[in-house]
Design a protein around this motif. Structure first.
Motif, PDB file in Angstrom:
ATOM      1  N   UNK A  72      48.774  83.870 -93.486  1.00 15.32           N
ATOM      2  CA  UNK A  72      47.530  83.143 -93.719  1.00 15.32           C
ATOM      3  C   UNK A  72      47.258  83.037 -95.214  1.00 15.32           C
ATOM      4  N   UNK A  73      47.062  81.810 -95.694  1.00 16.93           N
ATOM      5  CA  UNK A  73      46.720  81.585 -97.096  1.00 16.93           C
ATOM      6  C   UNK A  73      45.314  81.013 -97.181  1.00 16.93           C
ATOM      7  N   UNK A  74      44.523  81.568 -98.088  1.00 16.27           N
ATOM      8  CA  UNK A  74      43.143  81.105 -98.243  1.00 16.27           C
ATOM      9  C   UNK A  74      43.068  80.103 -99.378  1.00 16.27           C
ATOM     10  N   UNK A  75      42.383  78.991 -99.132  1.00 23.04           N
ATOM     11  CA  UNK A  75      42.254  77.932-100.122  1.00 23.04           C
ATOM     12  C   UNK A  75      40.865  77.877-100.731  1.00 23.04           C
ATOM     13  N   UNK A  76      40.429  76.689-101.173  1.00 28.00           N
ATOM     14  CA  UNK A  76      39.121  76.551-101.821  1.00 28.00           C
ATOM     15  C   UNK A  76      37.979  76.752-100.826  1.00 28.00           C
ATOM     16  N   UNK A  94      45.351  69.507-103.068  1.00 27.55           N
ATOM     17  CA  UNK A  94      46.317  70.300-103.835  1.00 27.55           C
ATOM     18  C   UNK A  94      46.708  71.576-103.101  1.00 27.55           C
ATOM     19  N   UNK A  95      45.714  72.207-102.463  1.00 28.19           N
ATOM     20  CA  UNK A  95      46.013  73.427-101.703  1.00 28.19           C
ATOM     21  C   UNK A  95      46.943  73.110-100.547  1.00 28.19           C
ATOM     22  N   UNK A  96      46.665  72.007 -99.829  1.00 29.05           N
ATOM     23  CA  UNK A  96      47.523  71.616 -98.706  1.00 29.05           C
ATOM     24  C   UNK A  96      48.951  71.364 -99.185  1.00 29.05           C
ATOM     25  N   UNK A  97      49.081  70.673-100.317  1.00 24.92           N
ATOM     26  CA  UNK A  97      50.419  70.376-100.845  1.00 24.92           C
ATOM     27  C   UNK A  97      51.163  71.659-101.218  1.00 24.92           C
ATOM     28  N   UNK A  98      50.429  72.632-101.793  1.00 23.32           N
ATOM     29  CA  UNK A  98      51.073  73.893-102.178  1.00 23.32           C
ATOM     30  C   UNK A  98      51.570  74.664-100.966  1.00 23.32           C
ATOM     31  N   UNK A  99      50.968  74.387 -99.807  1.00 20.23           N
ATOM     32  CA  UNK A  99      51.396  75.053 -98.570  1.00 20.23           C
ATOM     33  C   UNK A  99      52.441  74.238 -97.819  1.00 20.23           C
ATOM     34  N   UNK A 100      52.779  73.063 -98.361  1.00 19.45           N
ATOM     35  CA  UNK A 100      53.731  72.198 -97.669  1.00 19.45           C
ATOM     36  C   UNK A 100      53.151  71.623 -96.392  1.00 19.45           C
ATOM     37  N   UNK A 101      51.855  71.360 -96.397  1.00 21.89           N
ATOM     38  CA  UNK A 101      51.171  70.888 -95.195  1.00 21.89           C
ATOM     39  C   UNK A 101      50.277  69.705 -95.545  1.00 21.89           C
ATOM     40  N   UNK A 102      49.804  69.031 -94.521  1.00 20.78           N
ATOM     41  CA  UNK A 102      48.829  67.958 -94.727  1.00 20.78           C
ATOM     42  C   UNK A 102      47.436  68.545 -94.647  1.00 20.78           C
ATOM     43  N   UNK A 104      45.121  67.709 -92.738  1.00 19.04           N
ATOM     44  CA  UNK A 104      44.716  67.840 -91.346  1.00 19.04           C
ATOM     45  C   UNK A 104      45.212  69.144 -90.718  1.00 19.04           C
ATOM     46  N   UNK A 105      46.264  69.754 -91.294  1.00 18.47           N
ATOM     47  CA  UNK A 105      46.807  70.998 -90.737  1.00 18.47           C
ATOM     48  C   UNK A 105      46.037  72.247 -91.203  1.00 18.47           C
ATOM     49  N   UNK A 106      45.121  72.052 -92.143  1.00 22.23           N
ATOM     50  CA  UNK A 106      44.335  73.185 -92.625  1.00 22.23           C
ATOM     51  C   UNK A 106      43.245  73.537 -91.623  1.00 22.23           C
ATOM     52  N   UNK A 107      42.861  74.796 -91.606  1.00 26.87           N
ATOM     53  CA  UNK A 107      41.808  75.275 -90.709  1.00 26.87           C
ATOM     54  C   UNK A 107      40.655  75.838 -91.537  1.00 26.87           C
ATOM     55  N   UNK A 108      39.557  76.128 -90.853  1.00 23.61           N
ATOM     56  CA  UNK A 108      38.381  76.680 -91.519  1.00 23.61           C
ATOM     57  C   UNK A 108      38.237  78.164 -91.174  1.00 23.61           C
ATOM     58  N   UNK A 109      37.866  78.935 -92.193  1.00 18.64           N
ATOM     59  CA  UNK A 109      37.607  80.365 -92.008  1.00 18.64           C
ATOM     60  C   UNK A 109      36.139  80.626 -92.290  1.00 18.64           C
ATOM     61  N   UNK A 110      35.426  81.103 -91.285  1.00 17.57           N
ATOM     62  CA  UNK A 110      33.999  81.397 -91.426  1.00 17.57           C
ATOM     63  C   UNK A 110      33.807  82.916 -91.486  1.00 17.57           C
ATOM     64  N   UNK A 111      33.140  83.388 -92.525  1.00 19.23           N
ATOM     65  CA  UNK A 111      32.831  84.819 -92.637  1.00 19.23           C
ATOM     66  C   UNK A 111      31.386  84.990 -93.087  1.00 19.23           C
ATOM     67  N   UNK A 118      41.768  77.441 -94.852  1.00 23.76           N
ATOM     68  CA  UNK A 118      42.935  78.324 -94.785  1.00 23.76           C
ATOM     69  C   UNK A 118      44.102  77.567 -94.165  1.00 23.76           C
ATOM     70  N   UNK A 119      45.296  78.085 -94.443  1.00 20.54           N
ATOM     71  CA  UNK A 119      46.501  77.536 -93.824  1.00 20.54           C
ATOM     72  C   UNK A 119      47.225  78.676 -93.131  1.00 20.54           C
ATOM     73  N   UNK A 120      47.489  78.477 -91.845  1.00 25.45           N
ATOM     74  CA  UNK A 120      48.214  79.469 -91.069  1.00 25.45           C
ATOM     75  C   UNK A 120      49.607  78.947 -90.753  1.00 25.45           C
TER      76      UNK A 120
END
Length: 689
Positions: A72-76, A94-102, A104-111, A118-120
């Motif tokens: 799991x990588x945390x983004x902005x 930019x965060x999506x590109x650094x993960x090699x993802x689009x 749309x593939x990113x998810x949200x982390x609520x705390x 985030x990217x899983x």
């Protein structure tokens, strides 16, 4: 069920440094296990083996694949993930590109602390066989090798040239390059008994193949046991017992793959020399085990170990006897030459030897130590003249031929030479025992003159080196000041001596004429010594908070400190301890927060609970006075424990910070009176529940 395999790694090389072999072996095992842990690989049993020509690690039931996992990588932050138009921001893209993802593939982390993109990613575990080569290379690179070498045309570096490497996982070879050698299943046995290649088909065959086919005992601990038993059996055959010291046993085990005992002899005339001289000659120079009789006296025999089953053992014996003879002759010469001049006649020569450039010569140190030794002897009720005489001669054996050849005999030779000169035996023994304890847990001096000299020597060194700013840092301690401090503490505590270490430091510091801040150095010295006392107390089973409770009242007599901490530990076991510790903590906080110091006299009290506490406190104060005079801290704390009910009743029924200033001051004075009784022993508010 997780699949597993046994694992074997062996590195074969030229003979490794014997004094480093065991440490290198353990470090290799530790480094490999650390690598497996980092890789998330489990295993069952792990062992390290070592001989002069190999380091090896055998691990049972090592996991064959890493477990799959989700990375799991945390983004902005979510608020920065979208632009004013609702589209993905540059930061999010930019965060999506650094993960090699689009995006749309990113998810949200609520705390509770916010929301992020985030990217899983599911990561499939790698095969252990693919990971092991790099784990091993890293483990080898991190070994504690002081100086690495290169050989031939290889770029690889190691402690010694590497000749082969075995790397098996189950019955399969993991083929890779380790320090310039391609790994396989071929090991080598004894250099002479089994020079042919030996094949290992399964890791669990390793020890038996080397033992039965290779004439090699790969298990270091087993080899030490074989050497110990063989030495004892060989000694029995000549009517003695083997003198086996742990360090030499380990070194002999590091020199032999197939140890075979050989008994040698020397001329009995050499037995007229001090036995420590003969033992040192045989052990340090030749790696021989001396032989003693049942009374502890030396016999004219020694035991050495040949790394071979020779068809001509008499030749090996004769060769060793021939080699040791000139060593013994030299020792005999040194003994006779040294005795031509008494120790007293050597004192003047100490003026030519610098102890430390800012602290003067050994003669200057001798004069300082003599003054301190006399002071300590006086406090001990011992003969001050003998103490000063011992100090005068203390360093003279350093300029003898024997100590020049065998530095470890300093002090020991002083004892022999002093006795030969006709010095008082208390002085002679003090010359040796000034260096006690020589190692952790070693013997301490117990005779008064020896104690006076040992303390004076260590205190002068500590005070002097601190005064010129050479305070130990990290692992660096060239003057062995930590050992000196521990020695001082052990001598005082274990002999039950009520000497004040701060007063002795004052006396030592007063003798130096160079410029330094005496108050600052004194404070640092006391702190340094009591830091060592903390370690000593923890080793003896006391807890950190028990130590801190005593330290809070600043006792400067180590034996007195020891009596107090024992009392605190005993007090802690009482049923009243927890309540009283909490009450003292509460009292301490109340007094700290008070805007004025408590009055010396307790004024009028109105509540029954506070009047009862005053009566109880006055009675306990009277009761503990004689106990404290006798340093019977345990009984004094036990008596103070009886205050619990009165203290509990006070806090249940009385408000300290009342609006009436006179009454408030009386109550604060009562609490101070109560607290001070405990503080005459220790600050029990430091005790943790």
């Amino acid at each position: 069920m997780t699949a597993t395999n046994h694992f074997l790694f062996e590195l074969g090389c030229e003979e490794l440094p014997p004094k480093s072999l065991k440490r290198l072996s353990q470090a290799l095992l530790d480094n490999i296990l650390a690598g497996l842990q980092d890789a998330g690989l489990s295993y069952d049993l792990a062992r390290a083996y070592a001989t002069p020509r190999r380091l090896s690690v055998l691990i049972d039931d090592l996991q064959t694949f890493q477990a799959d996992k989700v990375v799991e990588k945390r983004g902005p932050a979510l608020q920065a993930a979208y632009g004013p138009d609702g589209a993905a921001s540059k930061a999010a893209l930019g965060f999506a590109a650094s993960c090699g993802a689009s995006f749309e593939q990113l998810e949200k982390l609520e705390t509770d602390k916010g929301s992020w993109l985030i990217f899983k990613q599911a990561v499939k575990g790698q095969a252990t066989a693919e990971l092991l080569p790099d784990i091993i290379r890293k483990a080898l690179a991190n070994l504690p090798i002081a100086k690495r070498m290169r050989w031939g045309s290889f770029d690889a570096e190691f402690a010694r040239p590497v000749h082969w490497a075995v790397l098996l996982f189950g019955s399969e070879i993991i083929v890779t390059d380790i320090l310039g050698r391609t790994t396989g299943r071929i090991t080598r046995g004894h250099r002479f008994h089994a020079p042919q290649d030996l094949s290992i088909h399964d890791p669990h065959e390793y020890l038996e193949v080397l033992r039965l086919q290779g004439k090699v005992l790969a298990d270091f601990e087993e080899r030490m046991a074989v050497i110990r038993d063989a030495a004892n059996q060989a000694a029995e055959k000549v009517g003695g017992v083997a003198h086996i010291e742990a360090d030499l046993l380990e070194e002999v085990a590091a020199l032999n793959e197939w140890p075979v005992p050989v008994v040698g002899n020397f001329d009995s005339r050499f037995l007229e020399l001090p036995q420590e001289v003969l033992i040192t000659t045989m052990q340090a120079n030749q790696k021989y085990f001396p032989v003693k009789n049942a009374q502890g006296g030396l016999l004219p025999h020694f035991i050495t170990f040949a790394n071979i089953e020779s068809s001509r053992p008499d030749s090996i014996r004769a060769g060793n006897e021939r080699v040791v003879l000139p060593r013994l002759v030299d020792a005999e010469f040194f003994w006779k030459q040294d005795r031509k001049q008494s120790l007293a006649e050597r004192v003047e020569s100490l003026k030519t030897i610098v102890f430390q450039k800012d602290l003067g010569t050994l003669f200057d140190k001798t004069e300082r130590v003599a003054n301190l030794a006399g002071l300590i002897a006086e406090q001990l009720g011992a003969d001050t003249g003998l103490a000063k005489r011992a100090a005068l001669l203390a360093k003279t054996d350093l300029i003898t031929n024997m100590v020049g050849e065998f530095a470890n005999l300093q002090g020991t030779m002083g004892r022999y030479y002093a006795a030969a000169d006709g010095e008082d035996l208390a002085v002679a023994h003090a010359l040796e025992e000034q260096y006690f304890p020589k190692q952790s847990g070693g013997e301490i001096p117990q005779a008064p003159i020896s104690i006076a000299l040992a303390l004076a020597e260590k205190i002068d060194t500590l005070a002097g080196i601190f005064s010129v700013g050479l305070i130990p840092t990290g692992d660096k301690d060239p003057y062995a000041l930590r050992r000196a401090a521990i020695g001082i503490l052990r001598i005082l505590v274990e002999n039950g001596l009520a000497l004040d270490v701060a007063e002795l430091l004052d006396a030592a510091l007063a003798q130096f004429s160079h410029a330094f801040d005496k108050a600052e150095i004194r404070q640092k010295l006391v702190g340094f010594i009591f830091d060592r006392l903390k370690g000593y107390c923890l080793d003896q089973g006391f807890s950190s908070d028990e130590f801190e409770a005593v330290l809070a009242v600043n006792p400067t007599r180590p034996f007195d400190f020891w009596q107090r901490i024992r009392a605190v530990q005993n007090f802690r076991a009482l049923p009243e301890a927890e309540s009283l510790a909490a009450a003292n903590k509460r009292i301490s906080n109340i007094l700290k927060k008070s805007e004025q110091a408590p009055a010396e006299q307790i004024g009028t009290l109105v509540e029954a609970a506070e009047k009862n506490l005053l009566i109880a406190a006055e009675q306990s104060e009277a009761d503990i006075g004689p106990l404290l005079a006798e340093q019977n801290y345990a009984l004094a704390l036990s008596r103070l424990a009886q205050l619990r009910d009165s203290v509990d009743a006070f806090f249940d029924n009385v408000m300290v910070n009342t609006d009436d200033p006179a009454l408030r001051n009386s109550r604060l004075a009562l609490l101070a009176k109560l607290s001070n009784q405990f503080l005459r022993i220790a600050d029990i508010s430091k005790l943790q529940a």
